[in-house]
Motif scaffolding. Structure first.
Motif, PDB file in Angstrom:
ATOM      1  N   MET A  59       1.131 -14.429   2.089  1.00  0.00           N
ATOM      2  CA  MET A  59       0.304 -14.920   3.083  1.00  0.00           C
ATOM      3  C   MET A  59      -1.299 -14.959   2.565  1.00  0.00           C
ATOM      4  N   ALA A  60      -1.904 -16.022   2.671  1.00  0.00           N
ATOM      5  CA  ALA A  60      -3.319 -16.075   2.251  1.00  0.00           C
ATOM      6  C   ALA A  60      -4.368 -14.993   2.903  1.00  0.00           C
ATOM      7  N   THR A  61      -5.393 -14.578   2.455  1.00  0.00           N
ATOM      8  CA  THR A  61      -6.272 -13.787   2.921  1.00  0.00           C
ATOM      9  C   THR A  61      -6.902 -14.311   3.934  1.00  0.00           C
ATOM     10  N   THR A  62      -7.176 -15.817   4.021  1.00  0.00           N
ATOM     11  CA  THR A  62      -7.733 -16.379   5.013  1.00  0.00           C
ATOM     12  C   THR A  62      -6.836 -16.188   6.420  1.00  0.00           C
ATOM     13  N   ASP A  63      -5.545 -16.648   5.932  1.00  0.00           N
ATOM     14  CA  ASP A  63      -4.585 -16.392   7.180  1.00  0.00           C
ATOM     15  C   ASP A  63      -4.433 -15.238   7.601  1.00  0.00           C
ATOM     16  N   LEU A  64      -4.249 -14.004   6.970  1.00  0.00           N
ATOM     17  CA  LEU A  64      -4.708 -12.734   7.802  1.00  0.00           C
ATOM     18  C   LEU A  64      -5.824 -12.616   8.533  1.00  0.00           C
ATOM     19  N   PHE A  65      -6.974 -13.199   8.246  1.00  0.00           N
ATOM     20  CA  PHE A  65      -8.052 -13.177   8.907  1.00  0.00           C
ATOM     21  C   PHE A  65      -7.994 -13.849  10.283  1.00  0.00           C
ATOM     22  N   ASP A  75     -15.171  -9.406   4.591  1.00  0.00           N
ATOM     23  CA  ASP A  75     -14.414  -9.275   3.431  1.00  0.00           C
ATOM     24  C   ASP A  75     -14.596  -8.184   2.428  1.00  0.00           C
ATOM     25  N   THR A  76     -14.279  -8.322   1.261  1.00  0.00           N
ATOM     26  CA  THR A  76     -14.273  -7.352   0.219  1.00  0.00           C
ATOM     27  C   THR A  76     -15.657  -7.455  -0.427  1.00  0.00           C
ATOM     28  N   ARG A 132      -5.671  -4.334   5.031  1.00  0.00           N
ATOM     29  CA  ARG A 132      -4.692  -4.676   3.893  1.00  0.00           C
ATOM     30  C   ARG A 132      -3.909  -5.876   4.329  1.00  0.00           C
ATOM     31  N   ASP A 133      -3.411  -6.641   3.012  1.00  0.00           N
ATOM     32  CA  ASP A 133      -2.460  -7.602   3.013  1.00  0.00           C
ATOM     33  C   ASP A 133      -1.095  -7.136   3.121  1.00  0.00           C
ATOM     34  N   ALA A 134       0.071  -7.956   3.094  1.00  0.00           N
ATOM     35  CA  ALA A 134       1.202  -7.647   2.888  1.00  0.00           C
ATOM     36  C   ALA A 134       1.726  -6.570   1.830  1.00  0.00           C
ATOM     37  N   LYS A 135       0.969  -6.630   0.856  1.00  0.00           N
ATOM     38  CA  LYS A 135       1.413  -5.974  -0.378  1.00  0.00           C
ATOM     39  C   LYS A 135       0.479  -4.687  -0.224  1.00  0.00           C
ATOM     40  N   ILE A 137      -6.285  -3.707  -0.399  1.00  0.00           N
ATOM     41  CA  ILE A 137      -7.354  -3.914   0.614  1.00  0.00           C
ATOM     42  C   ILE A 137      -8.040  -5.177   0.532  1.00  0.00           C
ATOM     43  N   ILE A 138      -8.184  -5.904   1.498  1.00  0.00           N
ATOM     44  CA  ILE A 138      -8.942  -7.334   1.426  1.00  0.00           C
ATOM     45  C   ILE A 138     -10.104  -7.451   2.542  1.00  0.00           C
ATOM     46  N   GLY A 139     -10.426  -6.209   2.981  1.00  0.00           N
ATOM     47  CA  GLY A 139     -11.634  -6.424   4.003  1.00  0.00           C
ATOM     48  C   GLY A 139     -11.744  -5.002   4.735  1.00  0.00           C
TER      49      GLY A 139
END
Length: 240
Positions: A1-7, A29-30, A109-112, A115-117
């Motif tokens: 899943m893309a970072t923007t989708d997570l947001f 964001d980071t 955090r993302d699915a993995k 840390i993305i933000g």
């Protein structure tokens, strides 16, 4: 899943926080740039327009001393993954009015697990009504804190005044004020200190002693921790 989708997945959360006028909610964001903000933050920092905040860093939104403090917090969360929990902080509201809030920040955090933000809230601290549940049983202790905060009060002695153990006192103060007794005592001292910095020309040393700190160094250290700037800079900010 893309970072923007997570947001984007936080759209529902954003909508819920839009309904809370005393809570600021944000996701960055980071790079420390705002990606999501709620309506309360937009009203306080951008005339109600969320779009004006998206993509900006705290340095473009807040006075420099406060922005630097917020950026240091963000960097800590982003680099270490450590949370900021219920940090008592001074905020400057529209019109230059100073007020206190409790800030919490968590890594996003993302699915993995990367840390993305950073996401967080800052909740205004409003004094509870004397009719609030639990207020009456703490009345004598709270009066002691409010009238003698300039003295070297010990939490143990204040709890005894309320006829409670330290644990019971801490739990009840936390429930009523959403902060610890020590935070409340610091807030009482810092409330008076900020008033004196704004309204008087007294020296920092005099303000320190008159608000319960053992010396100017202790006052400056605690003020800087909670306000995000030294007392001298706060005074300069309010003299402009």
């Amino acid at each position: 899943m893309a970072t923007t989708d997570l947001f984007m997945d936080h759209a529902v959360t954003e909508a819920l926080f839009d309904a809370l006028p005393d809570v600021v909610f944000f996701i960055k964001d980071t790079y420390g740039r705002y990606v999501v903000v709620n309506q309360t933050m937009a009203a306080r920092c951008a005339g109600g327009d969320k779009i004006k905040l998206i993509g900006k860093k705290p340095t473009e939104v807040y006075p420099a001393p406060l922005a630097a403090s917020y950026a240091r917090q963000d960097e800590l969360v982003l680099k270490t993954g450590k949370r900021v929990e219920h940090q008592l902080e001074l905020h400057i509201y529209p019109g230059g009015k100073a007020g206190w809030c409790l800030t919490t920040k968590h890594p996003l955090r993302d699915a993995k697990g990367h840390i993305i933000g950073v996401t967080g809230i800052s909740r205004d601290l409003n004094a509870p009504s004397d009719k609030a549940s639990g207020f009456a049983e703490l009345a004598s202790a709270l009066k002691l804190m409010q009238t003698r905060f300039t003295e070297s009060l010990r939490i143990e002695d204040i709890a005894t005044k309320a006829g409670l153990s330290v644990y019971q006192f801490e739990q009840r103060v936390q429930r009523l004020f959403q902060m610890s007794p020590l935070q409340l005592l610091h807030k009482l001292r810092l409330d008076e200190a900020t008033r004196m910095l704004r309204e008087t020309k007294k020296s920092l040393a005099d303000i320190a002693l008159e608000t319960g700190w053992c010396d100017q160094s202790a006052f400056t250290r605690h003020f800087s921790r909670y306000a995000g700037m030294a007392p001298g800079r706060f005074r300069g900010l309010n003299s402009k």
